[in-house]
Design an enzyme around this catalytic site. Structure first.
Site, PDB file in Angstrom:
ATOM      1  N   GLN A  35      50.600  44.097  42.960  1.00  0.00           N
ATOM      2  CA  GLN A  35      51.121  44.499  41.656  1.00  0.00           C
ATOM      3  C   GLN A  35      50.573  45.885  41.307  1.00  0.00           C
ATOM      4  OE1 GLN A  35      51.021  40.878  38.762  1.00  0.00           O
ATOM      5  NE2 GLN A  35      49.438  40.557  40.295  1.00  0.00           N
ATOM      6  N   VAL A  89      49.686  49.880  41.494  1.00  0.00           N
ATOM      7  CA  VAL A  89      50.533  51.062  41.725  1.00  0.00           C
ATOM      8  C   VAL A  89      49.706  52.223  42.297  1.00  0.00           C
ATOM      9  CG1 VAL A  89      52.159  50.386  39.918  1.00  0.00           C
ATOM     10  CG2 VAL A  89      50.198  51.828  39.317  1.00  0.00           C
ATOM     11  N   HIS A 120      55.394  46.418  41.864  1.00  0.00           N
ATOM     12  CA  HIS A 120      55.531  47.173  40.609  1.00  0.00           C
ATOM     13  C   HIS A 120      55.609  48.671  40.860  1.00  0.00           C
ATOM     14  CE1 HIS A 120      53.571  43.566  38.333  1.00  0.00           C
ATOM     15  NE2 HIS A 120      54.800  43.326  38.716  1.00  0.00           N
ATOM     16  N   CYS A 180      69.566  60.615  36.192  1.00  0.00           N
ATOM     17  CA  CYS A 180      70.433  60.620  37.399  1.00  0.00           C
ATOM     18  C   CYS A 180      69.745  59.973  38.598  1.00  0.00           C
ATOM     19  CB  CYS A 180      70.848  62.059  37.729  1.00  0.00           C
ATOM     20  SG  CYS A 180      69.505  63.082  38.367  1.00  0.00           S
ATOM     21  N   CYS A 191      64.182  67.087  35.106  1.00  0.00           N
ATOM     22  CA  CYS A 191      64.901  66.949  36.388  1.00  0.00           C
ATOM     23  C   CYS A 191      65.601  68.261  36.740  1.00  0.00           C
ATOM     24  CB  CYS A 191      65.939  65.832  36.212  1.00  0.00           C
ATOM     25  SG  CYS A 191      67.075  65.668  37.585  1.00  0.00           S
ATOM     26  N   ASN A 204      38.628  35.482  42.074  1.00  0.00           N
ATOM     27  CA  ASN A 204      38.632  36.082  40.744  1.00  0.00           C
ATOM     28  C   ASN A 204      37.375  35.575  40.042  1.00  0.00           C
ATOM     29  OD1 ASN A 204      39.095  36.754  38.026  1.00  0.00           O
ATOM     30  ND2 ASN A 204      41.306  36.610  38.303  1.00  0.00           N
ATOM     31  N   PRO A 205      36.533  36.512  39.519  1.00  0.00           N
ATOM     32  CA  PRO A 205      35.301  36.031  38.859  1.00  0.00           C
ATOM     33  C   PRO A 205      35.601  35.186  37.619  1.00  0.00           C
ATOM     34  CG  PRO A 205      35.332  38.453  39.000  1.00  0.00           C
ATOM     35  CD  PRO A 205      36.637  37.969  39.502  1.00  0.00           C
TER      36      PRO A 205
HETATM   37  C1  BV8 Z   1      61.185  41.644  34.376  1.00  0.00           C
HETATM   38  C2  BV8 Z   1      53.538  48.853  36.417  1.00  0.00           C
HETATM   39  C3  BV8 Z   1      63.291  41.238  33.566  1.00  0.00           C
HETATM   40  C4  BV8 Z   1      53.441  49.803  35.279  1.00  0.00           C
HETATM   41  C5  BV8 Z   1      53.406  46.617  35.457  1.00  0.00           C
HETATM   42  C6  BV8 Z   1      59.240  40.454  26.851  1.00  0.00           C
HETATM   43  C7  BV8 Z   1      59.888  41.662  27.046  1.00  0.00           C
HETATM   44  C8  BV8 Z   1      60.171  42.171  28.313  1.00  0.00           C
HETATM   45  C9  BV8 Z   1      59.786  41.431  29.433  1.00  0.00           C
HETATM   46  C10 BV8 Z   1      59.120  40.247  29.219  1.00  0.00           C
HETATM   47  C11 BV8 Z   1      58.855  39.738  27.952  1.00  0.00           C
HETATM   48  N1  BV8 Z   1      58.195  38.556  28.102  1.00  0.00           N
HETATM   49  C12 BV8 Z   1      58.046  38.301  29.423  1.00  0.00           C
HETATM   50  C13 BV8 Z   1      58.606  39.294  30.101  1.00  0.00           C
HETATM   51  C14 BV8 Z   1      58.642  39.447  31.501  1.00  0.00           C
HETATM   52  C15 BV8 Z   1      57.560  40.486  31.824  1.00  0.00           C
HETATM   53  C16 BV8 Z   1      56.221  39.770  31.767  1.00  0.00           C
HETATM   54  O1  BV8 Z   1      55.887  39.044  32.660  1.00  0.00           O
HETATM   55  N2  BV8 Z   1      55.455  40.023  30.677  1.00  0.00           N
HETATM   56  C17 BV8 Z   1      54.163  39.393  30.568  1.00  0.00           C
HETATM   57  C18 BV8 Z   1      53.223  40.326  29.788  1.00  0.00           C
HETATM   58  C19 BV8 Z   1      54.341  38.049  29.866  1.00  0.00           C
HETATM   59  N3  BV8 Z   1      57.829  40.974  33.142  1.00  0.00           N
HETATM   60  C20 BV8 Z   1      58.602  42.044  33.280  1.00  0.00           C
HETATM   61  O2  BV8 Z   1      59.045  42.714  32.367  1.00  0.00           O
HETATM   62  C21 BV8 Z   1      58.947  42.396  34.721  1.00  0.00           C
HETATM   63  N4  BV8 Z   1      60.357  42.586  34.798  1.00  0.00           N
HETATM   64  O3  BV8 Z   1      60.845  40.556  34.013  1.00  0.00           O
HETATM   65  O4  BV8 Z   1      62.461  42.063  34.366  1.00  0.00           O
HETATM   66  C22 BV8 Z   1      64.647  41.450  33.978  1.00  0.00           C
HETATM   67  C23 BV8 Z   1      65.364  40.361  34.463  1.00  0.00           C
HETATM   68  C24 BV8 Z   1      66.651  40.558  34.802  1.00  0.00           C
HETATM   69  C25 BV8 Z   1      67.215  41.819  34.677  1.00  0.00           C
HETATM   70  C26 BV8 Z   1      66.477  42.900  34.205  1.00  0.00           C
HETATM   71  C27 BV8 Z   1      65.173  42.729  33.864  1.00  0.00           C
HETATM   72  C28 BV8 Z   1      58.254  43.690  35.115  1.00  0.00           C
HETATM   73  C29 BV8 Z   1      56.754  43.465  35.154  1.00  0.00           C
HETATM   74  C30 BV8 Z   1      56.081  44.704  35.755  1.00  0.00           C
HETATM   75  C31 BV8 Z   1      55.423  45.494  34.657  1.00  0.00           C
HETATM   76  N5  BV8 Z   1      54.687  46.615  35.265  1.00  0.00           N
HETATM   77  N6  BV8 Z   1      52.799  47.637  36.067  1.00  0.00           N
HETATM   78  C32 BV8 Z   1      52.073  50.412  35.197  1.00  0.00           C
HETATM   79  O5  BV8 Z   1      51.172  50.038  35.973  1.00  0.00           O
HETATM   80  O6  BV8 Z   1      51.923  51.277  34.332  1.00  0.00           O
HETATM   81  S1  BV8 Z   1      52.511  45.284  34.989  1.00  0.00           S
HETATM   82  C33 BV8 Z   1      50.837  45.503  35.129  1.00  0.00           C
HETATM   83  O7  BV8 Z   1      50.311  44.173  34.984  1.00  0.00           O
HETATM   84  C34 BV8 Z   1      50.262  45.990  36.441  1.00  0.00           C
HETATM   85  O8  BV8 Z   1      51.169  46.077  37.512  1.00  0.00           O
HETATM   86  C35 BV8 Z   1      49.239  44.887  36.729  1.00  0.00           C
HETATM   87  O9  BV8 Z   1      48.902  44.789  38.030  1.00  0.00           O
HETATM   88  C36 BV8 Z   1      50.041  43.736  36.291  1.00  0.00           C
HETATM   89  C37 BV8 Z   1      49.451  42.379  36.259  1.00  0.00           C
HETATM   90  O10 BV8 Z   1      48.205  42.440  35.764  1.00  0.00           O
HETATM   91  P1  BV8 Z   1      47.018  42.098  36.799  1.00  0.00           P
HETATM   92  O11 BV8 Z   1      47.208  42.904  38.035  1.00  0.00           O
HETATM   93  O12 BV8 Z   1      46.927  40.636  36.936  1.00  0.00           O
HETATM   94  O13 BV8 Z   1      45.835  42.727  36.026  1.00  0.00           O
HETATM   95  P2  BV8 Z   1      45.049  42.039  34.819  1.00  0.00           P
HETATM   96  O14 BV8 Z   1      44.213  43.080  34.182  1.00  0.00           O
HETATM   97  O15 BV8 Z   1      46.008  41.231  34.019  1.00  0.00           O
HETATM   98  O16 BV8 Z   1      44.082  40.995  35.557  1.00  0.00           O
HETATM   99  C38 BV8 Z   1      43.020  41.486  36.351  1.00  0.00           C
HETATM  100  C39 BV8 Z   1      42.346  40.244  36.874  1.00  0.00           C
HETATM  101  O17 BV8 Z   1      41.375  40.676  37.800  1.00  0.00           O
HETATM  102  C40 BV8 Z   1      41.638  39.447  35.800  1.00  0.00           C
HETATM  103  O18 BV8 Z   1      41.980  38.081  35.950  1.00  0.00           O
HETATM  104  C41 BV8 Z   1      40.152  39.669  36.102  1.00  0.00           C
HETATM  105  O19 BV8 Z   1      39.407  38.485  35.861  1.00  0.00           O
HETATM  106  C42 BV8 Z   1      40.176  39.960  37.567  1.00  0.00           C
HETATM  107  N7  BV8 Z   1      39.099  40.829  38.040  1.00  0.00           N
HETATM  108  C43 BV8 Z   1      38.421  41.774  37.354  1.00  0.00           C
HETATM  109  N8  BV8 Z   1      37.516  42.353  38.188  1.00  0.00           N
HETATM  110  C44 BV8 Z   1      37.671  41.770  39.407  1.00  0.00           C
HETATM  111  C45 BV8 Z   1      38.676  40.795  39.314  1.00  0.00           C
HETATM  112  N9  BV8 Z   1      39.070  40.039  40.364  1.00  0.00           N
HETATM  113  C46 BV8 Z   1      38.438  40.245  41.544  1.00  0.00           C
HETATM  114  N10 BV8 Z   1      37.472  41.172  41.709  1.00  0.00           N
HETATM  115  C47 BV8 Z   1      37.060  41.933  40.667  1.00  0.00           C
HETATM  116  N11 BV8 Z   1      36.081  42.842  40.835  1.00  0.00           N
HETATM  117 ZN    ZN Z   2      68.385  63.997  36.735  1.00  0.00          ZN
END
Ligand code: BV8
Ligand code: ZN
Length: 245
Positions: free
Chosen positions: A100, A102, A118, A129, A147, A213-214
């Site tokens: 996930q 980037v 992602h 475009c 662009c 995951n911690p």
């Molecule tokens: C889609 C790129 C639909 C950008 C990211 C309302 C409105 C719109 C959409 C939705 C909505 N409700 C639900 C949705 C769906 C939505 C969604 O899931 N929302 C969530 C918040 C509920 N999903 C989407 O919108 C997706 N698209 O659904 O399209 C559709 C369907 C049909 C037709 C058209 C459209 C798109 C989702 C992608 C969003 N883009 N990133 C950018 O980076 O700027 S998401 C972003 O969150 C990152 O990619 C990130 O990776 C991702 C997930 O988070 P995690 O990676 O899990 O990171 P997080 O911080 O959460 O957790 C870290 C973990 O690591 C923790 O648990 C921590 O304990 C642990 N940790 C910490 N340190 C360590 C560790 N583990 C191990 N070792 C360590 N040292």
């Molecule tokens: Zn363009």
């Protein structure tokens, strides 16, 4: 509690090992996660920044947020967890890594076959475009560059909320989840869909599910093994245990 010997025994019988990583894998490289208390979203509302609406209503703020993140990523390095995953890729008959993240740290650490669910923060394209924008980005630019084809805004090649994931990456990651013997969910809160469905799908299809995951996540109670360690410690330990069989 985890038992590395038991894990090595399960891995020894595996043909396909599949992995999903999240921001936690890059946390120890110095990249803030999204949902930890000091995470990226803590300061901002994700819907405000990582969405087309957010970008269209405040292009300068969103462009500067990505500029800031690009600057941080350029100064950071992959960590031992990334390198261990790159080595693990060569130890199994089939190995599938979906991320996930980037930041392209998996590729920088040597992983060859990475499914970027992602997108990535390095590349850019035109909002309107779709033309790829191939020039170097000046990280000091306060507003999005335009662009060269249609002079609309350029955007980072990440998947924003509300946007579809790249079909090839999602199909490959889904196929791996459906067919793997062991599934690792590493450094993800398993809250963002559809990526968060992958470990659940693997478990439903009979895979042995390992969570590294911690902290606890909604996946923890589903996991066959929970390794509550930072990934940069857990992954080299697992790699060593596999190599010492
Ligand atoms: C889609 C790129 C639909 C950008 C990211 C309302 C409105 C719109 C959409 C939705 C909505 N409700 C639900 C949705 C769906 C939505 C969604 O899931 N929302 C969530 C918040 C509920 N999903 C989407 O919108 C997706 N698209 O659904 O399209 C559709 C369907 C049909 C037709 C058209 C459209 C798109 C989702 C992608 C969003 N883009 N990133 C950018 O980076 O700027 S998401 C972003 O969150 C990152 O990619 C990130 O990776 C991702 C997930 O988070 P995690 O990676 O899990 O990171 P997080 O911080 O959460 O957790 C870290 C973990 O690591 C923790 O648990 C921590 O304990 C642990 N940790 C910490 N340190 C360590 C560790 N583990 C191990 N070792 C360590 N040292
Ligand atoms: Zn363009």
């Amino acid at each position: 509690m985890y038992d590395l010997n038991a894990l090595v025994k399960v891995l020894a019988k595996s043909k396909l090992v599949a992995v999903l990583t999240g921001a936690g894998v890059s946390q120890e490289s110095g990249i803030a996660t999204f949902r930890d208390p000091d995470g990226l979203w803590a300061k901002f509302n994700p819907m405000e920044l990582a969405s087309m609406d957010g970008f269209m209503s405040n292009p300068e703020l969103v462009w500067q947020w990505y500029g800031f993140r690009r600057e941080v990523m350029a100064k950071c390095e992959p960590n031992a967890g990334h390198f261990a995953l790159a080595e693990m890729e060569n130890l199994f008959e089939e190995f599938s890594l979906a991320t996930q993240n980037v930041d392209r740290f998996h590729q920088r650490a040597g992983s060859r076959n990475v499914h970027e669910l992602h997108g990535n923060i390095i590349d850019n394209f035109c909002c309107s475009c779709g033309a790829p924008y191939l020039d170097e980005i000046n990280l000091d630019d306060k507003s999005p560059v335009k662009c060269k084809v249609c002079s609309k805004f350029i955007r980072p090649a990440v998947v924003w909320f509300g946007e579809m994931l790249p079909a090839d990456a999602l199909n490959a990651a889904s196929w791996a989840a459906e067919n793997c013997d062991v599934y690792f969910s590493i450094g993800t809160s398993a809250e963002v869909y559809p990526a968060a469905q992958l470990p659940q799908l693997a478990k439903r299809r009979g895979a042995y599910l390992v969570e590294i995951n911690p902290n606890e996540t909604s996946l923890s109670r589903l996991a066959d093994m929970k390794i509550a360690l930072p990934s940069s410690r857990a992954l080299p330990m697992i790699l060593e245990a596999i190599k010492n069989v």
